[in-house]
Design an enzyme around this catalytic site. Structure first.
Site, PDB file in Angstrom:
ATOM      1  N   GLU B 204       0.766  -0.985  -0.031  1.00 55.05           N
ATOM      2  CA  GLU B 204      -0.029  -0.220  -0.048  1.00 55.05           C
ATOM      3  C   GLU B 204       0.875   1.395   0.043  1.00 55.05           C
ATOM      4  O   GLU B 204       0.513   2.286  -0.248  1.00 55.05           O
ATOM      5  CB  GLU B 204      -0.707   0.091   1.230  1.00 55.05           C
ATOM      6  CG  GLU B 204      -1.765  -1.146   1.334  1.00 55.05           C
ATOM      7  CD  GLU B 204      -1.215  -2.177   1.946  1.00 55.05           C
ATOM      8  OE1 GLU B 204      -0.133  -2.198   2.365  1.00 55.05           O
ATOM      9  OE2 GLU B 204      -2.094  -3.406   1.835  1.00 55.05           O
ATOM     10  N   ASN B 281       0.111  -6.460  -5.811  1.00 53.61           N
ATOM     11  CA  ASN B 281      -0.256  -5.568  -6.860  1.00 53.61           C
ATOM     12  C   ASN B 281       1.025  -4.491  -7.088  1.00 53.61           C
ATOM     13  O   ASN B 281       1.809  -3.957  -6.188  1.00 53.61           O
ATOM     14  CB  ASN B 281      -1.675  -4.841  -6.727  1.00 53.61           C
ATOM     15  CG  ASN B 281      -1.608  -3.817  -5.368  1.00 53.61           C
ATOM     16  OD1 ASN B 281      -1.371  -4.401  -4.342  1.00 53.61           O
ATOM     17  ND2 ASN B 281      -1.738  -2.635  -5.425  1.00 53.61           N
ATOM     18  N   ASP B 323      -6.388  -3.779  -8.197  1.00 50.60           N
ATOM     19  CA  ASP B 323      -5.925  -4.078  -6.589  1.00 50.60           C
ATOM     20  C   ASP B 323      -6.251  -5.808  -6.482  1.00 50.60           C
ATOM     21  O   ASP B 323      -6.409  -6.102  -5.388  1.00 50.60           O
ATOM     22  CB  ASP B 323      -6.598  -3.250  -5.693  1.00 50.60           C
ATOM     23  CG  ASP B 323      -5.695  -3.356  -4.328  1.00 50.60           C
ATOM     24  OD1 ASP B 323      -4.757  -3.981  -4.418  1.00 50.60           O
ATOM     25  OD2 ASP B 323      -6.085  -2.739  -3.121  1.00 50.60           O
TER      26      ASP B 323
END
Lengths: 291, 583
Positions: B204, B281, B323
């Site tokens: 993230e 991702n 994602d």
């Protein structure tokens, strides 16, 4: 559980905590603070705004502003440097209105919060108040490499540094159908990008003005720092203010008054200048909500 | 920051509650220690569970049949062990068992050693988390690894810690990164021969994924393998070749901040001497900013356990845009003389690969909602996309919200971190799936750390009125669905299959269930009192078969708002290990 109690006023919460943990209860001030301590949250590792100095103490523009605000209100500032989560909404939840099961209860006020109408509409648990400066997306260009007054198209063929996941980053990756993309070099912070500029690894750095000016420090005058024509950029400037829990109106009003006074008497400008950054008065007209 | 080294090096709190803690460390404990052979044979030895996945191939299969479809109605709790204190939250662990002792992690990076027969605590370790840490997705831990006399696990502040199995004291620890930069560890490490292997979480925050192999005995770093092309791996501190080829599938220098965090556990196949690990991702989130396949994000990478070199890879979602992390386990199994591996991806498709070379054998959707792609091209391995890619933010740069696309699966995936099971008796995979979709749009002005950037907005919603979670059984070769069992709330825990014709799994509503492995008929259910997001295990001891499952609601599920939250309202927290046997 503590987090599920719906609190009408933050002051109730403060009393609860004080009794539980310190046994101290102070008389309630006009700002609705009973402990004599105003708890601020500011981002950690965020020069020149808020960071831990070599002596272990919190330091920076936002930290100085917090201390000045607390002093105005006759309170002692307790400044907590906090970790920036994935989005501002997360930060507001964890550090302003709700708290978190690891980091604990929220602060009374958080610094460096964008003063943006769309945010105000979305975040009904927050009062966005007291904008204190305008933040601007600027380019610091090296005239030795780019000549005077370069245009954004100069980066079709010249390297430009950005901090990753910023407006500057997203803009340059997409602008002119990707013609700049391969010349964008990514850094973890503006100070890191500025180091690359000083070493001429890049010809320019795009990012937020205050961070760039402060990172350039004494070299500032050797670079052209300014707004550039950036066709299609989603947002090139915005005001920064404070966030307070919406239910704590007394504190919001006191902080707004204090901030106005600190802007008008030049205190805020002086703080910016102390950190080698120019000061830009907020674009928003500061209106106080009527009681 | 100055305080990182200070706080982390000195800040660990040991909480030893063993009787007679002053006894010197048993230096000759290796006789009772877990050997590399024990771990390789774990799937076939029924007296212990010494690896994540109940065997390093990750099948979550037990040959035990003492508890079976005929007598399961007599299965009842032997004891409940409370993780106690004031600390509850999500319990996502898979426990391990060796020499009559259960070793398990619990929320807030605690570790417990428990007498497997009586349920009494032997020792407890409490990891002190540094001030200011803000774990992204609750305070979970998914389990540890046993090797010799060590219990090894990763922490939220990105440390790999090895505890003495006799005392719970720290034997060694290693840094996996800087938690202030977003590095973290929640997955169980695995043992491959004499190495302990672990990835790192934090995609993230745009960190670059990294897989590391340490000498399991000493904790010495042996190799590092970055998951994104252009980065150089190391072996014994020396450069050991680049991952992929520089700028082959990434523009500019975006590979430097390309994501691909291998935040879940991997598997190890001793037969081919291959580690298989899924990657997360790519960054930044919008795919238009990084044209190209963006290797090796959203892939399984097959890695040599001795050197950390990549042998092969398979990418599930090229130029990923939704994602759909590719971090799900890649489970090794054999079909005749074929050496295969299967992977149920967050993108909603179930893939079977030849695990000797990474070539695709079969692929089919395992969720109804897979609107981003109609199918997978079996020749190329690439998805046939259905025109549901979020738009290019540069084309709607007026500062307004971009157009909304509705797409499934949601970013939480057709399945998520939790392990599926493979039934050696049925040839079926049992997949804990979820049917959710999402609205997704470009949000040209999103704020992070006080600054605007071009982000995304999303909102998750169930696809069907009557269920979100669904346990589905598939034949990996034919793609034929044998059965499905629906569940109101999303499934978020691991699955286990046994030779007793049983499949065990837990629900967020708190029920630990056993269904028939051929028909899906529910045969048994026990209400554990809180939601189940952990993984069950089984073993035998003193002639009896035991089954254990952690119970304790939390993890990422309660963090979502909107319509999904309505399905899980009113689930109470808890924190316990429930152990069952026949009565």
């Amino acid at each position: 559980m503590m987090f599920k109690i719906k609190l009408v006023r933050l002051s109730v919460f403060i009393i609860y905590c004080a009794c539980l943990f310190t046994g101290q209860v102070h008389a309630e001030t006009e700002a609705g603070i009973t402990s004599g301590i105003l708890k601020f949250a500011a981002y950690d590792n965020f020069p020149p705004y808020s960071y831990q100095a070599a002596n272990g103490k919190a330091e920076g523009i936002d930290v100085d502003i917090a201390r000045a605000l607390a002093e105005k209100l006759g309170l002692k500032a307790n400044i907590r440097l906090v970790f920036a989560d994935e989005s501002l909404e997360d930060d507001l939840r964890v550090y302003v209105w709700k708290g978190h099961h690891v980091t604990g209860p929220p602060a009374d006020v958080m610094l460096h919060i964008p003063y943006d109408e769309n945010l105000m509409k979305r975040e009904d648990k927050i009062s966005f108040i007291a904008p204190y400066f305008e933040d601007q997306v600027v380019v610091a260009a090296d005239p030795e490499q780019l000549g005077s007054n370069p245009q954004i198209t100069a980066f079709f063929s010249n390297k430009i540094g950005v901090e990753r996941v910023t407006m500057a980053d997203g803009y340059l990756l997409g602008a002119y159908r990707g013609q700049i993309r391969n010349n964008v070099l990514h850094y973890h912070s503006i100070p890191e990008a500025i180091q690359a500029l000083l070493k001429k690894d890049v010809t320019a750095v795009m990012g937020m003005r205050t961070e760039i000016e402060s990172a350039l420090d004494d070299s500032k005058n050797k670079y052209q720092i300014g707004l550039m024509q950036m066709p299609g950029i989603a947002k090139a400037s915005w005001d920064q203010g404070l966030a307070v829990k919406a239910s704590n109106q007394a504190l919001s009003k006191s902080l707004q008054d204090a901030m106005t006074s600190l802007i008008n008497d030049g205190t805020i400008k002086n703080i910016f200048n102390k950190y080698n950054a120019s000061y830009h008065i907020p674009a928003a007209k500061i209106n106080y909500p009527q009681e | 920051m100055k305080y990182i080294s200070g706080a982390c090096d000195s800040g660990f709190l040991k909480s030893i509650t063993i009787a007679g803690a002053l006894i010197a460390l048993p230096m000759s404990s290796s006789a009772a220690g877990v050997t590399a052979e024990d771990i390789i044979n774990d799937a076939t030895t029924t007296g212990d569970v010494v690896s994540y996945g109940m065997g390093t191939q990750g099948q979550r299969w037990s040959p035990l049949a003492k508890i079976n479809d005929k007598n399961i109605s007599s299965l009842a709790p032997a004891y409940t062990f409370s993780f106690g204190g004031e600390k509850m939250r999500g319990q996502e662990a898979q426990p391990l068992v060796h020499n009559g002792v259960i070793y398990t992690t619990a929320s807030y990076n605690r570790v417990f050693a428990i007498n497997a027969e009586t349920g009494m605590q032997i020792w407890k370790y409490e990891h002190r988390l540094p001030e200011g840490i803000l774990p992204c997705c609750d305070v979970v831990n998914r389990g540890g690894a046993l090797f010799d006399n060590l219990f090894i696990f990763g922490t939220l502040d990105a440390q790999l810690v090895a505890l003495d199995t006799a005392t719970g004291e720290i034997v060694w620890k290693q840094s996996l990164g800087d938690f202030k930069a977003g590095h973290s560890s929640t997955a169980a490490p695995i043992i491959a021969e004499d190495k302990v292997i672990i990835g790192v979480a934090g995609g993230e925050f745009g960190i670059v994924g990294m897989l590391r192999g340490f000498d399991a005995k000493t904790g010495k770093l042996v190799w590092e393998r970055p998951t994104i092309e252009g980065h150089i791996g190391t072996l014994n501190g020396k450069p050991n070749g680049m991952t992929g080829k520089l700028n082959a599938t990434w523009p500019g220098d975006l590979w430097k901040v390309g994501g691909g965090a291998p935040w879940n556990s991997g598997t190890y196949d001793h037969e081919t001497k291959t580690i298989m690990w899924g990657t997360g991702n790519p960054a930044p989130w919008n795919s238009h900013m990084r044209p190209g396949d963006n290797l090796y994000a959203i892939s399984t990478i097959a890695v040599d356990p001795d050197t950390g070199k990549i042998k092969w890879h398979f990418q599930y979602t090229p130029n990923e845009a939704w994602d759909y992390d590719g971090t799900n386990h890649t489970v090794a199994f054999n079909k005749g003389d074929k050496k295969l591996a299967s992977h149920a991806d967050r993108n909603g498709f179930f893939y079977t690969l030849d695990r000797t070379n990474g070539k695709l054998v079969n692929a089919f959707p395992f969720v109804e909602g897979h609107s981003w792609a109609t199918s997978i091209d079996l020749k190329t391995g690439r998805p046939i996309e259905a025109g549901k890619r979020p738009g290019n933010p540069a084309e709607s740069a007026d500062g307004k919200k971009g157009s909304v696309i509705t797409v499934s699966p949601s970013f939480l995936g057709g399945t998520n971190w939790m392990g599926m099971a493979y039934g050696q008796n049925t040839g079926l995979f049992y997949i804990p799936a979820n049917e959710m979709g999402m609205d997704l749009w470009n949000e040209p002005v999103t704020y992070k750390k006080g600054a605007a950037y071009m982000g995304a907005g999303f909102s998750i919603k169930p696809l069907f009125d009557d269920y979100i979670g669904v346990l589905r059984a598939y034949d990996p070769m034919t793609g034929k669905k044998a059965f499905e069992v629906k569940n109101k709330g999303p499934l978020w825990g691991g699955v286990m299959a046994t030779a007793g014709n049983l499949v065990f799994y837990g629900t967020p509503e708190g029920h630990f269930k056993a269904i028939h492995s051929k028909t899906g008929k529910e045969l048994w259910s026990y209400n554990t009192g809180s939601g189940i997001v952990g993984s069950p295990i089984t073993w035998e001891q003193g002639g009896e078969q035991f089954v254990a499952v952690p119970s304790g609601w939390g993890a990422a599920v309660p963090l979502w708002g909107g319509e999904v939250a309505k399905q899980i309202e009113g689930i109470n927290q808890g924190a316990s290990l429930v152990v069952f046997k026949l009565y």
